[in-house]
Design a protein around this motif. Structure first.
Motif, PDB file in Angstrom:
ATOM      1  N   GLY A  49      -2.741   5.362  -0.065  1.00 38.18           N
ATOM      2  CA  GLY A  49      -3.266   3.738  -0.820  1.00 38.18           C
ATOM      3  C   GLY A  49      -4.237   3.571   0.579  1.00 38.18           C
ATOM      4  O   GLY A  49      -3.915   3.415   1.611  1.00 38.18           O
ATOM      5  N   ASP A  50      -4.983   2.541  -0.405  1.00 38.83           N
ATOM      6  CA  ASP A  50      -5.749   1.426   0.487  1.00 38.83           C
ATOM      7  C   ASP A  50      -5.810   0.335  -0.357  1.00 38.83           C
ATOM      8  O   ASP A  50      -5.343   0.003  -0.995  1.00 38.83           O
ATOM      9  CB  ASP A  50      -7.150   2.545   0.260  1.00 38.83           C
ATOM     10  CG  ASP A  50      -7.936   2.666  -0.742  1.00 38.83           C
ATOM     11  OD1 ASP A  50      -7.817   1.850  -1.741  1.00 38.83           O
ATOM     12  OD2 ASP A  50      -8.207   3.875  -0.934  1.00 38.83           O
ATOM     13  N   GLN A  60      -1.085  10.026   4.471  1.00 37.58           N
ATOM     14  CA  GLN A  60      -0.046  10.855   3.557  1.00 37.58           C
ATOM     15  C   GLN A  60       0.418  11.865   5.307  1.00 37.58           C
ATOM     16  O   GLN A  60       0.190  12.103   5.691  1.00 37.58           O
ATOM     17  CB  GLN A  60      -0.784  11.944   2.744  1.00 37.58           C
ATOM     18  CG  GLN A  60      -2.011  11.372   2.063  1.00 37.58           C
ATOM     19  CD  GLN A  60      -1.848  11.452   0.667  1.00 37.58           C
ATOM     20  OE1 GLN A  60      -0.638  11.824   0.230  1.00 37.58           O
ATOM     21  NE2 GLN A  60      -2.918  12.235  -0.234  1.00 37.58           N
ATOM     22  N   ILE A  75       1.070  -1.565  -0.260  1.00 40.86           N
ATOM     23  CA  ILE A  75       0.008  -0.107   0.267  1.00 40.86           C
ATOM     24  C   ILE A  75       0.558   0.712   0.527  1.00 40.86           C
ATOM     25  O   ILE A  75       1.777   1.720   0.551  1.00 40.86           O
ATOM     26  CB  ILE A  75      -0.933  -0.144   1.746  1.00 40.86           C
ATOM     27  CG1 ILE A  75      -1.729  -1.183   1.302  1.00 40.86           C
ATOM     28  CG2 ILE A  75      -2.241   1.561   1.315  1.00 40.86           C
ATOM     29  CD1 ILE A  75      -2.842  -1.954   2.349  1.00 40.86           C
ATOM     30  N   ASN A 103      -2.164  -5.160  -6.646  1.00 41.66           N
ATOM     31  CA  ASN A 103      -0.774  -5.973  -6.534  1.00 41.66           C
ATOM     32  C   ASN A 103      -0.564  -6.309  -6.526  1.00 41.66           C
ATOM     33  O   ASN A 103       0.792  -6.810  -6.450  1.00 41.66           O
ATOM     34  CB  ASN A 103      -0.196  -4.357  -5.231  1.00 41.66           C
ATOM     35  CG  ASN A 103      -0.115  -2.869  -6.497  1.00 41.66           C
ATOM     36  OD1 ASN A 103      -0.529  -2.702  -7.664  1.00 41.66           O
ATOM     37  ND2 ASN A 103       0.220  -2.180  -5.138  1.00 41.66           N
ATOM     38  N   ARG A 127      -7.709  -0.925  -2.005  1.00 42.31           N
ATOM     39  CA  ARG A 127      -7.296  -0.674  -3.812  1.00 42.31           C
ATOM     40  C   ARG A 127      -5.756  -1.656  -4.267  1.00 42.31           C
ATOM     41  O   ARG A 127      -5.807  -2.127  -5.280  1.00 42.31           O
ATOM     42  CB  ARG A 127      -8.355   0.316  -4.559  1.00 42.31           C
ATOM     43  CG  ARG A 127      -9.889   0.164  -3.823  1.00 42.31           C
ATOM     44  CD  ARG A 127     -10.288   1.304  -4.886  1.00 42.31           C
ATOM     45  NE  ARG A 127      -9.531   2.590  -3.766  1.00 42.31           N
ATOM     46  CZ  ARG A 127     -10.142   4.013  -3.994  1.00 42.31           C
ATOM     47  NH1 ARG A 127     -10.569   4.044  -4.699  1.00 42.31           N
ATOM     48  NH2 ARG A 127      -9.376   4.632  -2.807  1.00 42.31           N
ATOM     49  N   ASP A 128      -4.748  -1.309  -3.457  1.00 39.56           N
ATOM     50  CA  ASP A 128      -3.772  -1.297  -3.993  1.00 39.56           C
ATOM     51  C   ASP A 128      -3.333  -2.763  -3.926  1.00 39.56           C
ATOM     52  O   ASP A 128      -2.305  -3.183  -4.365  1.00 39.56           O
ATOM     53  CB  ASP A 128      -2.958   0.251  -3.840  1.00 39.56           C
ATOM     54  CG  ASP A 128      -3.307   1.595  -3.683  1.00 39.56           C
ATOM     55  OD1 ASP A 128      -3.022   2.032  -5.161  1.00 39.56           O
ATOM     56  OD2 ASP A 128      -3.563   1.867  -3.345  1.00 39.56           O
ATOM     57  N   ARG A 136      -8.243   4.581   7.546  1.00 39.52           N
ATOM     58  CA  ARG A 136      -6.936   4.720   7.129  1.00 39.52           C
ATOM     59  C   ARG A 136      -5.404   5.523   8.045  1.00 39.52           C
ATOM     60  O   ARG A 136      -5.710   6.718   8.380  1.00 39.52           O
ATOM     61  CB  ARG A 136      -6.937   6.503   5.628  1.00 39.52           C
ATOM     62  CG  ARG A 136      -5.881   7.022   5.025  1.00 39.52           C
ATOM     63  CD  ARG A 136      -6.865   7.793   4.241  1.00 39.52           C
ATOM     64  NE  ARG A 136      -7.602   7.247   3.057  1.00 39.52           N
ATOM     65  CZ  ARG A 136      -7.345   6.315   2.285  1.00 39.52           C
ATOM     66  NH1 ARG A 136      -5.807   6.315   1.541  1.00 39.52           N
ATOM     67  NH2 ARG A 136      -8.561   5.924   1.720  1.00 39.52           N
TER      68      ARG A 136
END
Ligand SMILES: C[S@@+](CC[C@H](N)C(=O)[O-])C[C@H]1O[C@@H](n2cnc3c(N)ncnc32)[C@H](O)[C@@H]1O
Length: 350
Positions: free
Chosen positions: A239-240, A271, A235, A247, A242-243, A290
């Motif tokens: 990102g989250d 971030q 990640i 990946n 979905r990565d 997050r």
């Protein structure tokens, strides 16, 4: 003889005069009652702005222990529904449970906790505050319980208005929208944003802390499981999940493919140079929001979480890591609480 007369004059006349004039010159400290007080951070904000917390009620003994550790007020560790005010107050503040209203929960209209907010009207009848504040999630304002509370407070003679405030506008490094329903007999406060031109960031907040959690002063982070660590490794910053799906699809459970838009399984990484998203009570669990550190493969530590809520490093928490995360996620960020308290103080002491 003269010496004795001088002593007698000092004891009987001079000392009481000095005491009276000191009492007259001491600033008046409006009295606050805090319902559903949690660890006491909303109350703490009022105390910092010159209010006296005279009474708090909280049913969770661990949150109450944190309250006692940091504030001097009387606290009844019990269900608000069974408690009664011992005296009148100037301001009644409260943070009733939000789980039944939160858009992240099931928004269960029948959740028995939803009616707890109505206790505020019962306490208002007896404690006769001039101003009342009910803090909650924004969705609370659309609930039938808010309508009932509004009607009850109006019936008691209060003007009632909801304020929606974002913690980031008050110097907190967090995008956190919350509603503050204010009922008043003395006009509405003007709550001023104290945000500088640029919002405070995660990087600002963590500065000065040991890079790796050393366990001291609640700088503690949960060790990720093997699977969690493997997921975090793919990640990127910001990102989250979905990565992970893109990946390392082998690390994604089948349920993620069935409901890719699911908002409760997030696995988000913070971030550095932005405020964080809303910190919730389960921030030690990477799937819940997050909460992954911007650079390291771990969730943020308790102290980092406290800093993101603008809780000062001298605040002493009680409880297990998960209980402390709950207290932090439940709290009103003190910088936001202080802005509300300051505005109310201006109404009381124009
Ligand atoms: C959102 S938190 C309050 C946080 C607090 N305002 C702060 O800034 O730290 C709500 C609190 O209500 C408490 N609570 C829930 N039901 C209660 C009840 N029936 N009586 C007393 N406290 C209750 C919970 O244990 C929780 O600590």
């Amino acid at each position: 003889m003269l010496y004795r007369q001088l002593i007698a004059y000092m004891v009987t006349d001079l000392l009481p005069q000095i005491k009276n004039s000191l009492e007259r010159s001491a600033p008046w400290r409006p009295r606050v009652i805090d319902l559903f007080s949690g660890a006491g951070l909303f109350a703490h904000a009022f105390e910092q702005e010159g209010f006296d917390i005279i009474h708090a009620v909280e049913e969770d003994p661990v949150a109450a222990a944190t309250h006692v550790n940091n504030l001097r007020s009387r606290i009844d560790v019990m269900d608000v529904r069974r408690a009664v005010p011992a005296q009148e107050c100037d301001v009644l503040i409260s943070g009733p449970p939000c789980q039944g209203f939160s858009t992240l929960g099931r928004r269960d209209q029948a959740d028995p906790r939803n009616t707890l907010c109505l206790e505020v009207a019962r306490w208002a009848r007896s404690a006769k505050p001039l101003v009342i504040v009910v803090e909650n999630v924004v969705a609370f304002l659309d609930s039938p319980q808010w309508d009932t509370l509004y009607r009850r407070l109006r019936k008691l003679g209060y003007d009632v208005r909801p304020f929606v405030l974002n913690a980031v506008d008050f110097g907190v490094a967090q995008l956190r929208l919350r509603s503050f329903t204010i009922a008043t007999r003395i006009g509405f406060p003007v709550i001023r944003s104290s945000r500088k031109n640029v919002p405070t960031t995660v990087r600002d907040c963590f500065s000065g802390l040991p890079r790796r959690p050393d366990g001291k002063n609640h700088h503690y982070s949960a060790t990720p499981s093997e699977l969690a660590l493997a997921r975090m490794l793919v990640i990127p910053r910001g990102g989250d999940k979905r990565d992970i799906m893109a990946n390392a699809p082998q690390l994604a459970p089948p349920s993620w493919w069935k409901t890719p838009g699911e908002v409760t399984d997030i696995w988000g990484r913070m971030q550095w140079d932005a405020p964080c998203n809303t910190l919730r009570t389960e921030f030690l669990n990477p799937s819940k929001g997050r909460y992954i550190h911007p650079q390291q493969n771990r969730v943020i530590s308790l102290r980092e979480g406290a800093r993101l809520q603008s809780i000062q490093d001298s605040w002493r928490f009680c409880g297990t890591p998960y209980q402390i995360a709950r207290q932090i996620g439940n709290s009103v960020p003190p910088l936001l609480g202080r802005a509300v308290a300051k505005a109310i103080k201006k109404l009381l002491l124009p």
